[in-house]
Design an enzyme around this catalytic site. Structure first.
Site, PDB file in Angstrom:
ATOM      1  N   TYR A 165      97.882 -11.221 -28.062  1.00 45.39           N
ATOM      2  CA  TYR A 165      98.586 -12.513 -28.169  1.00 45.39           C
ATOM      3  C   TYR A 165      97.600 -13.649 -27.871  1.00 45.39           C
ATOM      4  O   TYR A 165      97.546 -14.654 -28.583  1.00 45.39           O
ATOM      5  CB  TYR A 165      99.760 -12.539 -27.178  1.00 45.39           C
ATOM      6  CG  TYR A 165     100.638 -13.780 -27.241  1.00 45.39           C
ATOM      7  CD1 TYR A 165     101.507 -13.999 -28.304  1.00 45.39           C
ATOM      8  CD2 TYR A 165     100.610 -14.717 -26.208  1.00 45.39           C
ATOM      9  CE1 TYR A 165     102.324 -15.136 -28.343  1.00 45.39           C
ATOM     10  CE2 TYR A 165     101.431 -15.856 -26.239  1.00 45.39           C
ATOM     11  CZ  TYR A 165     102.284 -16.054 -27.311  1.00 45.39           C
ATOM     12  OH  TYR A 165     103.086 -17.166 -27.353  1.00 45.39           O
ATOM     13  N   LYS A 169      96.606 -16.733 -30.289  1.00 45.70           N
ATOM     14  CA  LYS A 169      96.892 -18.134 -29.921  1.00 45.70           C
ATOM     15  C   LYS A 169      95.600 -18.954 -29.810  1.00 45.70           C
ATOM     16  O   LYS A 169      95.607 -20.157 -30.076  1.00 45.70           O
ATOM     17  CB  LYS A 169      97.702 -18.174 -28.616  1.00 45.70           C
ATOM     18  CG  LYS A 169      99.141 -17.724 -28.808  1.00 45.70           C
ATOM     19  CD  LYS A 169      99.952 -18.742 -29.629  1.00 45.70           C
ATOM     20  CE  LYS A 169     101.311 -18.255 -30.027  1.00 45.70           C
ATOM     21  NZ  LYS A 169     102.109 -19.245 -30.766  1.00 45.70           N
TER      22      LYS A 169
END
Ligand SMILES: NC(=O)c1ccc[n+]([C@@H]2O[C@H](COP(=O)([O-])OP(=O)(O)OC[C@H]3O[C@@H](n4cnc5c(N)ncnc54)[C@H](O)[C@@H]3O)[C@@H](O)[C@H]2O)c1
Length: 433
Positions: A165, A169
């Site tokens: 993640y 991001k």
């Protein structure tokens, strides 16, 4: 925009703030449709329309079609909020991660962001430039549109066990930074909003399997709670170059042929008049030419449409709303009328010719009984716009010590050039009398 969590909150906030339309695009079409219905309920713009479409942000053709359909249905794309994304379903160290999991994170979060920015910016580049207005009279330039992407605190920092993640991001942040500098020359702004934990289905899925996370978040976040999606939506809306005050909606009622009460019209008011060299705007919400008011065949509405109301109407009424730019002060003036004044937004000084003054805040009310006065918008310490509403009712002559008080407008009369019934005051003001 997206049909869940932060995307839904953004759509509702924009509808409430007066957007002319929104399109909700999500993998989940049923959820998108449900959000359009919610938007209709809170929308304040009478022309508001909400549409739903399905999109898979990982699919080039699907993103292209969704963006094209929004532009053709709504006319243009002024704002795009890109919130489609996925969380990391399990907490796992990089050494133990699967390549397929990383690919999926990058595909939805990073590639999705790339495709949305690319397709929307391509459409925005071909749109007409729109000048940005300024109540201060400053040059604010023009815009073709604004894109806001949801990054995350994970765009800046690493969280143990969340490597994939975090990678996706961080990639989003790189894309946003580059898109911002690439497109500003076309009048397109690209920004990212990077919240930490927000109470949405994405986080709820994680806390359902790791309930201890909620306590950890509370201990780490200074305000000791998880943010809610509307708080993020407020930040997103702040990044859109919208005017500081909400558009006012006016509803007028009347009768249908069966004698039932109905809404005759819903609009934004009549006769918007620039004042104070473009630093204030007056909006006549209603006026009547006689007392009692003649409502037969909607004659009152017709008369108000046909001629702009002067500052006050002998034997009649005027409902006037004025938006003041930051720190704007009106000239000293006296109108021989009783004015019911309400502060709708902001903070004002009401200064009388004796030198006495009062501060009026939102919701405060004054009865201005044909006295000489001026207004000063001090909202935000003179940095923000403010809004007041006045209802002017005619009154008889005012005698003080046997002498009849005279009305005067001074330089305020210049703001009424071209209004029937104001010629004498305007000429005097123009001649400097
Ligand atoms: N919730 C948080 O704590 C938090 C914190 C920081 C950043 N964010 C970011 O905010 C954004 C929105 O998250 P949220 O919390 O509202 O999540 P959410 O799960 O409520 O909403 C995500 C939406 O994305 C849609 N979606 C998923 N894959 C898609 C695809 N391939 N194509 C189109 N739509 C797809 C889902 O259907 C869902 O409606 C995400 O980018 C997320 O990473 C969330």
């Amino acid at each position: 925009m997206i049909a869940s969590g932060i995307g839904m909150a953004c759509a509702l906030t924009l509808a409430k703030d007066g957007a002319a339309g929104v399109m909700i695009a999500d993998l989940d079409l049923a959820a998108a449709r449900a959000v359009t219905a919610k938007c209709q309920q809170v929308a304040t713009n009478p022309m508001f329309r909400a549409e739903a479409t399905q999109v898979d942000v990982t699919d080039e053709g699907s993103v292209e079609a969704a963006a094209a359909s929004m532009a053709s249905i709504l006319g243009r794309i002024d704002y795009c909020v890109h919130c489609a994304g996925i969380g990391q379903p399990r907490n796992v160290q990089v050494a133990d991660s699967d390549l397929s999991e990383l690919r999926h994170q990058l595909e939805v979060n990073a590639t999705g962001t790339f495709l949305v920015i690319r397709e929307v910016a391509t459409i925005m580049k071909a749109q007409e430039l729109q000048q940005l207005s300024s109540l201060l009279g400053d040059h604010r330039g023009a815009t073709r549109g604004t894109i806001v992407v949801l990054g995350s605190a994970s765009s800046y920092v690493a969280t143990p066990g969340m490597g994939m993640y975090t990678a996706s991001k961080h990639a989003i942040m790189g894309l946003v930074k580059n898109a911002a500098i690439d497109h500003i020359q076309h009048g397109i702004r690209v920004n990212a909003v990077c919240p930490s934990w927000v109470n949405t289905p994405m986080l709820q899925k994680v806390t359902a399997v790791s309930p201890e996370l909620e306590e950890l978040i509370r201990s780490l976040v200074p305000i000791s709670r998880i943010a809610n999606a509307e708080e993020v939506a407020d930040v997103v809306a702040f990044l859109f170059p919208a005017p500081g005050l909400r558009k006012t909606i006016r509803h007028i009622t009347g009768y249908n042929e069966a004698g039932q009460s109905v809404f005759l019209s819903t609009d934004c008011g009549d006769r918007h008049r620039d004042m104070a060299e473009g630093r204030a705007v007056a909006n006549i919400l209603y006026s009547s030419r006689e007392t009692p008011i003649d409502l037969t065949d909607n004659r009152d509405i017709q008369a108000a449409k046909e001629a702009e109301a002067p500052i006050h109407i002998p034997n009649g009424t005027v409902v006037r709303m004025i938006d003041f730019g930051p720190n704007v002060e009106s000239p000293l003036h006296r109108v021989i009328s009783v004015d019911y004044g309400v502060v709708l937004e902001g903070e004002f000084r009401l200064i009388l010719d004796s030198g006495e003054e009062r501060i009026m805040r939102q919701g405060d009310f004054c009865v201005q009984r044909a006295t000489a006065h001026k207004w000063h918008n001090i909202t935000g310490g003179g940095t923000l716009p403010g809004r007041m509403l006045w209802i002017l009712v005619d009154c008889g002559d005012v005698e003080i010590g046997g002498e009849k008080m005279k009305g005067y407008l001074g330089t305020l009369a210049k703001e009424y050039v071209g209004v029937e019934g104001m010629e004498e005051d305007v000429n005097a003001a123009l001649e400097g009398k």
